[in-house]
Scaffold this active site. Structure first.
Site: not given
Ligand code: NAD
Length: 385
Positions: A147, A285, A314, A333
């Site tokens: 997603n 988050r 949540q 959400h």
């Molecule tokens: P992803 O793993 O592709 O990307 C996460 C990125 O965060 C990576 O590039 C990583 O290096 C970076 N990162 C981690 N710690 C960091 C820090 N301290 N400082 C800077 N960058 C940092 O994941 P994604 O698919 O892009 O998803 C990211 C987040 O979005 C998920 O973990 C989740 O919490 C959230 N999400 C929310 C929904 C929603 O419905 N609202 C849906 C999917 C994901």
């Protein structure tokens, strides 16, 4: 035979849908980086159906019954003596979606001696205590990429909604008004603005690609720097950390996972480093930001707007201050649980279950914790204490 406990959100108030506004969802075979969308041997649902509610059961009921597994589906996950708590003692697999998370705390691990696998039907496994998963040797997997694009679309929508003052303007129409000046007094274009993302993973990068068309100036920070060629193609400015990026941005979108490094990252001090009148969008988050500092910044004008779809806990209580703070563009959400996204993460959940029960390896990119340590996507994007 295994017991699978699946925690899902309640059916719609009018009951599980029997018809839909559209006759299907586009078929997507690969994500932008070439990774294939989920490849279970079969699915028992029609893509575009509601799968994430209790009656939808993630389309898993037939599969579980055919293979002799017991599937318990419930939305009752919190408070004393919840169904989740009562079912944990002999559960081998726990599944939940981040929208309605089964908070798998250390206490719950202690009460689940047979637990082997926790699946996030979606992305973001912070609702599971990953340290506890490491200690107990429990595998944690999520449906990486399922997603990410859904969320990126939501981010762009929220940025435009805040900057262009969409929601209050819409309200004037509903109230029978034609108050142009009331609407325009907080409305701007995003063209020319500096927009930064905290993280440039799957979502952050998809946000960049979508925003490029708006002629904005793009910034990012991430613990993994993107290839120079990508930075050049998108005109991205890299900043070594969030603190150095936010002072130059008119809009900041948070797109990193929640883990010890990012907990409370946007506290009072970080928000004070932002430009006066900046906009903050958080679909990552809720605990990455300080709840009350956001409210105070909106009241003082330090932030011109805050939008997002992630809350803590949540579901949030009725009196959660983000429901009533000024200049907000909050949704429940929902960004990652469109009917389009549900089809992918339900298929991905099925794929993970098939691999687990058939003794085949779960795709590396789906893994967060395995064999007592961070693995796959977890090793790339998370940290443990
Ligand atoms: P992803 O793993 O592709 O990307 C996460 C990125 O965060 C990576 O590039 C990583 O290096 C970076 N990162 C981690 N710690 C960091 C820090 N301290 N400082 C800077 N960058 C940092 O994941 P994604 O698919 O892009 O998803 C990211 C987040 O979005 C998920 O973990 C989740 O919490 C959230 N999400 C929310 C929904 C929603 O419905 N609202 C849906 C999917 C994901």
């Amino acid at each position: 035979m295994a017991k699978i406990v699946c925690v899902l959100y309640d059916d719609p108030e009018g009951g599980h849908p029997t018809n839909y506004p559209r006759d299907g969802v586009p078929r997507i075979e690969r994500y932008p980086d070439g990774q294939t969308t989920p490849t279970p041997k079969a699915i028992d649902f029609t893509p575009g159906e509601m799968l994430g509610d209790v009656s939808g059961a993630l389309g898993l009921r037939k599969y579980c019954e055919k293979n002799g597994h017991q599937l318990v589906v419930t939305s009752d996950k919190d408070g004393a003596n919840s169904t989740l708590d009562r079912e944990l003692h002999d559960a081998e697999v726990v599944i939940s979606q981040p929208f309605w998370p089964a908070y798998m705390t250390a206490e719950r691990f202690a009460r689940a001696p047979k637990l082997k696998l926790i699946i996030t039907a979606g992305i973001g496994s912070d609702h599971t205590d990953l340290d506890a998963a490491v200690r107990h040797g429990v595998t944690v997997a999520e449906v990486t990429y399922s997603n990410s694009i859904s969320v990126a679309e939501h981010v762009v929508m929220m940025i435009l909604a805040l900057v262009r003052n969409y929601l209050p303007s819409h309200e004037w129409v509903r109230r029978g008004g034609w108050n142009i000046a009331d609407c325009a007094q907080r409305a701007y274009d995003i063209e020319g603005m500096h927009i930064g993302t905290v993280a440039a993973g799957r979502i952050g990068s998809a946000v960049h690609r979508r925003l490029k068309a708006f002629d904005v100036k793009l910034h990012y920070t991430d613990r993994h720097r993107l290839p120079a060629q990508v930075e050049q193609e998108l005109g991205l400015t890299f900043h070594p950390d969030t603190a150095s990026m936010v002072p130059v941005c008119d809009v900041v979108s948070i797109n990193c996972p929640l883990h010890p490094e990012t907990l409370n990252l946007f506290d009072e001090r970080m928000i004070a480093r932002m430009k006066r009148g900046a906009y903050l969008v958080n679909t990552a988050r809720a605990q990455i930001v300080d709840r009350d500092a956001v409210v105070r910044a909106l009241q003082s004008g330090q932030l011109a707007g805050y939008a997002g779809d992630v809350w803590y806990p949540q579901p949030p209580p009725k009196d959660h201050p983000w429901r009533t703070m000024p200049h907000e563009g909050m949704t429940p959400h929902t960004s990652g649980t469109t009917l389009s996204a549900q089809a992918r993460y339900a298929a991905g959940t099925r794929e993970i279950l098939e691999c687990y029960f058939e003794g085949r390896p779960i795709r590396d990119e789906y893994l967060i914790v395995r064999d007592g340590k961070l693995a796959g996507a977890g090793a790339h994007s998370y940290s443990v204490r």
